[in-house]
Design a protein around this motif. Sequence first.
Motif, PDB file in Angstrom:
ATOM      1  N   PRO A 153     116.107  21.773  73.076  1.00 49.51           N
ATOM      2  CA  PRO A 153     117.346  21.446  73.048  1.00 49.51           C
ATOM      3  C   PRO A 153     118.355  22.686  72.949  1.00 49.51           C
ATOM      4  N   GLN A 154     117.904  23.610  72.342  1.00 55.71           N
ATOM      5  CA  GLN A 154     118.822  24.829  72.060  1.00 55.71           C
ATOM      6  C   GLN A 154     118.908  25.858  73.235  1.00 55.71           C
ATOM      7  N   ALA A 155     117.862  26.007  73.728  1.00 51.45           N
ATOM      8  CA  ALA A 155     117.693  27.212  74.678  1.00 51.45           C
ATOM      9  C   ALA A 155     117.093  26.701  76.028  1.00 51.45           C
ATOM     10  N   GLU A 156     117.800  26.697  77.245  1.00 47.44           N
ATOM     11  CA  GLU A 156     117.153  26.301  78.377  1.00 47.44           C
ATOM     12  C   GLU A 156     116.167  27.005  78.898  1.00 47.44           C
ATOM     13  N   SER A 157     116.256  28.472  78.572  1.00 46.14           N
ATOM     14  CA  SER A 157     115.383  29.621  79.120  1.00 46.14           C
ATOM     15  C   SER A 157     114.163  29.393  78.315  1.00 46.14           C
ATOM     16  N   ALA A 158     114.257  28.846  76.970  1.00 47.04           N
ATOM     17  CA  ALA A 158     112.865  28.936  76.263  1.00 47.04           C
ATOM     18  C   ALA A 158     111.924  27.657  76.511  1.00 47.04           C
ATOM     19  N   VAL A 159     112.408  26.756  77.379  1.00 47.97           N
ATOM     20  CA  VAL A 159     111.654  25.500  77.619  1.00 47.97           C
ATOM     21  C   VAL A 159     110.362  25.722  78.149  1.00 47.97           C
ATOM     22  N   LYS A 160     109.405  25.410  77.818  1.00 45.65           N
ATOM     23  CA  LYS A 160     108.045  25.424  77.994  1.00 45.65           C
ATOM     24  C   LYS A 160     107.648  24.025  78.760  1.00 45.65           C
ATOM     25  N   ASN A 161     108.027  22.823  78.270  1.00 43.46           N
ATOM     26  CA  ASN A 161     107.614  21.563  78.895  1.00 43.46           C
ATOM     27  C   ASN A 161     108.953  20.767  79.416  1.00 43.46           C
ATOM     28  N   ASN A 162     109.119  20.721  80.634  1.00 48.04           N
ATOM     29  CA  ASN A 162     110.120  19.784  81.201  1.00 48.04           C
ATOM     30  C   ASN A 162     109.498  18.559  81.166  1.00 48.04           C
ATOM     31  N   TYR A 163     109.505  17.536  80.241  1.00 44.92           N
ATOM     32  CA  TYR A 163     109.085  16.282  80.288  1.00 44.92           C
ATOM     33  C   TYR A 163     109.514  15.349  81.463  1.00 44.92           C
ATOM     34  N   LEU A 164     110.892  15.286  81.493  1.00 44.65           N
ATOM     35  CA  LEU A 164     111.643  14.389  82.182  1.00 44.65           C
ATOM     36  C   LEU A 164     111.317  14.972  83.875  1.00 44.65           C
ATOM     37  N   LYS A 165     111.446  15.984  83.998  1.00 44.81           N
ATOM     38  CA  LYS A 165     111.132  16.477  85.313  1.00 44.81           C
ATOM     39  C   LYS A 165     109.638  15.996  85.976  1.00 44.81           C
ATOM     40  N   SER A 166     108.614  16.284  84.923  1.00 43.64           N
ATOM     41  CA  SER A 166     107.190  16.122  85.150  1.00 43.64           C
ATOM     42  C   SER A 166     107.021  14.721  85.481  1.00 43.64           C
ATOM     43  N   VAL A 167     107.534  13.823  84.824  1.00 46.50           N
ATOM     44  CA  VAL A 167     107.471  12.433  85.036  1.00 46.50           C
ATOM     45  C   VAL A 167     108.273  11.759  86.177  1.00 46.50           C
ATOM     46  N   ILE A 168     109.511  12.429  86.820  1.00 47.54           N
ATOM     47  CA  ILE A 168     109.963  12.065  87.844  1.00 47.54           C
ATOM     48  C   ILE A 168     109.025  12.616  88.927  1.00 47.54           C
ATOM     49  N   ASP A 169     108.519  13.751  88.804  1.00 46.47           N
ATOM     50  CA  ASP A 169     107.427  14.114  89.987  1.00 46.47           C
ATOM     51  C   ASP A 169     106.190  13.019  90.033  1.00 46.47           C
ATOM     52  N   GLU A 170     105.548  12.662  88.901  1.00 45.10           N
ATOM     53  CA  GLU A 170     104.491  11.775  89.143  1.00 45.10           C
ATOM     54  C   GLU A 170     105.070  10.614  89.662  1.00 45.10           C
ATOM     55  N   VAL A 171     106.044   9.920  89.222  1.00 45.26           N
ATOM     56  CA  VAL A 171     106.449   8.647  89.705  1.00 45.26           C
ATOM     57  C   VAL A 171     106.638   8.558  91.092  1.00 45.26           C
ATOM     58  N   LEU A 172     107.382   9.695  91.484  1.00 44.08           N
ATOM     59  CA  LEU A 172     107.650   9.905  92.986  1.00 44.08           C
ATOM     60  C   LEU A 172     106.270   9.926  93.826  1.00 44.08           C
ATOM     61  N   ALA A 173     105.485  10.548  93.353  1.00 40.93           N
ATOM     62  CA  ALA A 173     104.077  10.663  93.994  1.00 40.93           C
ATOM     63  C   ALA A 173     103.108   9.432  93.712  1.00 40.93           C
ATOM     64  N   LYS A 175     101.776   8.653  91.107  1.00 39.21           N
ATOM     65  CA  LYS A 175     100.812   9.086  90.295  1.00 39.21           C
ATOM     66  C   LYS A 175     100.683   8.461  88.868  1.00 39.21           C
ATOM     67  N   THR A 176      99.744   8.383  87.951  1.00 43.17           N
ATOM     68  CA  THR A 176      99.731   7.720  86.695  1.00 43.17           C
ATOM     69  C   THR A 176     100.624   8.839  85.872  1.00 43.17           C
ATOM     70  N   VAL A 177     101.496   8.232  85.193  1.00 46.11           N
ATOM     71  CA  VAL A 177     102.363   9.301  84.338  1.00 46.11           C
ATOM     72  C   VAL A 177     101.653   9.391  83.074  1.00 46.11           C
ATOM     73  N   THR A 178     101.469  10.835  82.939  1.00 42.03           N
ATOM     74  CA  THR A 178     100.746  11.362  81.917  1.00 42.03           C
ATOM     75  C   THR A 178     101.527  11.752  80.615  1.00 42.03           C
ATOM     76  N   ILE A 179     102.708  11.667  80.653  1.00 41.47           N
ATOM     77  CA  ILE A 179     103.514  11.898  79.592  1.00 41.47           C
ATOM     78  C   ILE A 179     104.190  10.604  79.284  1.00 41.47           C
ATOM     79  N   LEU A 180     103.889   9.736  78.291  1.00 39.20           N
ATOM     80  CA  LEU A 180     104.320   8.769  78.140  1.00 39.20           C
ATOM     81  C   LEU A 180     105.563   8.300  77.321  1.00 39.20           C
ATOM     82  N   ASP A 181     105.542   9.102  76.156  1.00 34.97           N
ATOM     83  CA  ASP A 181     106.509   8.938  75.095  1.00 34.97           C
ATOM     84  C   ASP A 181     106.709  10.273  74.049  1.00 34.97           C
ATOM     85  N   LYS A 182     107.846  10.819  74.486  1.00 37.42           N
ATOM     86  CA  LYS A 182     107.976  12.026  73.568  1.00 37.42           C
ATOM     87  C   LYS A 182     109.435  12.018  72.882  1.00 37.42           C
TER      88      LYS A 182
END
Length: 192
Positions: A153-173, A175-182
């Motif tokens: 939450p502090q530094a966008e440049s330090a993000v390693k895991n974009n949970y929301l983006k990954s989920v949106i990509d999986e739903v649009l494709a 695919k089974t959502v692999t990130i369920l609840d963070k």
Amino acid sequence: MKLLISFMVTLLVTLGAAAQSGAYQLGDKVANFTLKDASNRSFSLSDFAKSKTVVLVFTNSQCPYATQYENRLVTLSTSYASQGVQFIFINPGTGAETLKELASKNYNFPYLADDSQKVTSQFGATRMPEAFVLNNNNGEFTLKYKGAIDDNPQAESAVKNNYLKSVIDEVLANKTVTILDKRATGCMIKKL
């Protein structure tokens, strides 16, 4: 003293679980709801029946975590709009954010007020910002994800895991959502 501390911890855990026990769980169908924006226009979930996916974000500009995520969320909304993804911000009726402040945001998506916290409670939102991804299947919305936007939450440049983006990509494709609840990091939503 140990007994008193043990009792208090048990009580707090029980109350926390009871507060969320009626909330939507992953895979649940989401009922239609209606909220208003700062101009007193009503928006219902069913208004977005043509969207492939709806992303609800419970947020408030008075929360420092939410302000750190604001640009990231607006960028995601813009990036996915052409793919049928609709973002909706919901103010959970906490803090001093006024309707005038809501209106001044000028987002390209609705920013709605949940003054009664009915929708907030239905989703079990506890922090700001907290995201909920709804998959649309012929006008019926199903909860696919709830939680954090990313892992920093502090530094966008330090993000390693974009949970929301990954989920949106999986739903649009489809695919089974692999990130369920963070667990979301942010300001606690105070119950009214």
